[in-house]
Design a protein around this motif. Structure first.
Motif, PDB file in Angstrom:
ATOM      1  N   GLN A  55       0.858  -1.180   0.000  1.00  0.00           N
ATOM      2  CA  GLN A  55       0.000   0.000   0.000  1.00  0.00           C
ATOM      3  C   GLN A  55       0.894   1.229   0.000  1.00  0.00           C
ATOM      4  O   GLN A  55       1.740   1.375   0.879  1.00  0.00           O
ATOM      5  N   MET A  56       0.702   2.088  -0.979  1.00  0.00           N
ATOM      6  CA  MET A  56       1.517   3.285  -1.106  1.00  0.00           C
ATOM      7  C   MET A  56       0.620   4.508  -0.951  1.00  0.00           C
ATOM      8  O   MET A  56      -0.397   4.623  -1.643  1.00  0.00           O
ATOM      9  N   ASN A  57       1.004   5.402  -0.079  1.00  0.00           N
ATOM     10  CA  ASN A  57       0.218   6.598   0.200  1.00  0.00           C
ATOM     11  C   ASN A  57       1.037   7.859  -0.069  1.00  0.00           C
ATOM     12  O   ASN A  57       2.265   7.800  -0.158  1.00  0.00           O
ATOM     13  N   SER A  58       0.340   8.963  -0.179  1.00  0.00           N
ATOM     14  CA  SER A  58       0.994  10.269  -0.400  1.00  0.00           C
ATOM     15  C   SER A  58       2.009  10.184  -1.533  1.00  0.00           C
ATOM     16  O   SER A  58       3.160  10.614  -1.395  1.00  0.00           O
ATOM     17  N   LEU A  59       1.580   9.630  -2.631  1.00  0.00           N
ATOM     18  CA  LEU A  59       2.492   9.394  -3.742  1.00  0.00           C
ATOM     19  C   LEU A  59       2.968  10.705  -4.359  1.00  0.00           C
ATOM     20  O   LEU A  59       2.245  11.709  -4.391  1.00  0.00           O
ATOM     21  N   LYS A  60       4.218  10.664  -4.839  1.00  0.00           N
ATOM     22  CA  LYS A  60       4.854  11.818  -5.456  1.00  0.00           C
ATOM     23  C   LYS A  60       5.240  11.467  -6.887  1.00  0.00           C
ATOM     24  O   LYS A  60       5.431  10.289  -7.205  1.00  0.00           O
ATOM     25  N   PRO A  61       5.392  12.456  -7.738  1.00  0.00           N
ATOM     26  CA  PRO A  61       5.812  12.160  -9.124  1.00  0.00           C
ATOM     27  C   PRO A  61       7.111  11.351  -9.178  1.00  0.00           C
ATOM     28  O   PRO A  61       7.268  10.509 -10.078  1.00  0.00           O
ATOM     29  N   GLU A  62       8.003  11.566  -8.230  1.00  0.00           N
ATOM     30  CA  GLU A  62       9.271  10.818  -8.231  1.00  0.00           C
ATOM     31  C   GLU A  62       9.089   9.356  -7.836  1.00  0.00           C
ATOM     32  O   GLU A  62      10.037   8.577  -7.889  1.00  0.00           O
ATOM     33  N   ASP A  63       7.898   8.974  -7.439  1.00  0.00           N
ATOM     34  CA  ASP A  63       7.604   7.568  -7.176  1.00  0.00           C
ATOM     35  C   ASP A  63       7.235   6.819  -8.456  1.00  0.00           C
ATOM     36  O   ASP A  63       7.032   5.599  -8.415  1.00  0.00           O
ATOM     37  N   THR A  64       7.148   7.537  -9.555  1.00  0.00           N
ATOM     38  CA  THR A  64       6.845   6.899 -10.823  1.00  0.00           C
ATOM     39  C   THR A  64       7.927   5.894 -11.184  1.00  0.00           C
ATOM     40  O   THR A  64       9.111   6.223 -11.213  1.00  0.00           O
ATOM     41  N   ALA A  65       7.512   4.668 -11.441  1.00  0.00           N
ATOM     42  CA  ALA A  65       8.478   3.596 -11.706  1.00  0.00           C
ATOM     43  C   ALA A  65       7.716   2.327 -12.050  1.00  0.00           C
ATOM     44  O   ALA A  65       6.493   2.243 -11.871  1.00  0.00           O
ATOM     45  N   VAL A  66       8.461   1.344 -12.513  1.00  0.00           N
ATOM     46  CA  VAL A  66       7.932  -0.012 -12.597  1.00  0.00           C
ATOM     47  C   VAL A  66       8.220  -0.682 -11.261  1.00  0.00           C
ATOM     48  O   VAL A  66       9.366  -0.669 -10.792  1.00  0.00           O
ATOM     49  N   TYR A  67       7.206  -1.226 -10.664  1.00  0.00           N
ATOM     50  CA  TYR A  67       7.338  -1.870  -9.359  1.00  0.00           C
ATOM     51  C   TYR A  67       7.354  -3.384  -9.549  1.00  0.00           C
ATOM     52  O   TYR A  67       6.465  -3.943 -10.205  1.00  0.00           O
TER      53      TYR A  67
END
Length: 122
Positions: free
Chosen positions: A82-94
């Motif tokens: 679960q990922m919260n308060s996402l930021k543009p820099e969290d953009t990635a392939v997980y």
């Protein structure tokens, strides 16, 4: 043959939340540690979070600490992120992985999923 299949990726606005799942099949092991990694364009794959077989121990990378929650359901052979308060820099392939921890450090990956794209728009 072990397979890990991630799901839940997609487009989310900055400040939003996203939940990822990873289902394992093919008997990855008797008691196995699972983890999440991510790879942004032009960057190396980096550790995000890990959880022990029992679920009692969880570990998070500093950049996302406090914004993540990793959990697992061993009956379903599934790990969640679960990922919260996402930021543009969290953009990635997980990616999810089955592997091993040495203390609090991920030191071996035995199996990888194919990855799921998370895009955070500003």
């Amino acid at each position: 043959q072990v397979q890990l299949v991630e799901s839940g990726g997609g487009l989310v606005q900055a400040g939003g939340s996203r939940g990822l799942s990873c289902a394992a099949s093919g008997r990855p092991g008797v008691s196995y540690t699972m983890g999440w990694f991510r790879q942004a364009p032009g960057k190396e794959r980096e550790f995000v979070a890990a959880i022990s077989w029992s679920g009692d121990s969880t570990f998070y990378a500093d950049p996302m600490k406090g914004r993540l929650a990793i959990s697992r359901d061993n009956a379903k052979n599934t790990v969640y992120l679960q990922m919260n308060s996402l930021k543009p820099e969290d953009t990635a392939v997980y990616y999810c992985a089955v592997g091993a921890l040495l203390g609090s450090n991920w030191y071996r990956s035995d199996y990888w999923g194919q990855g799921t794209q998370v895009t955070v728009s500003s």
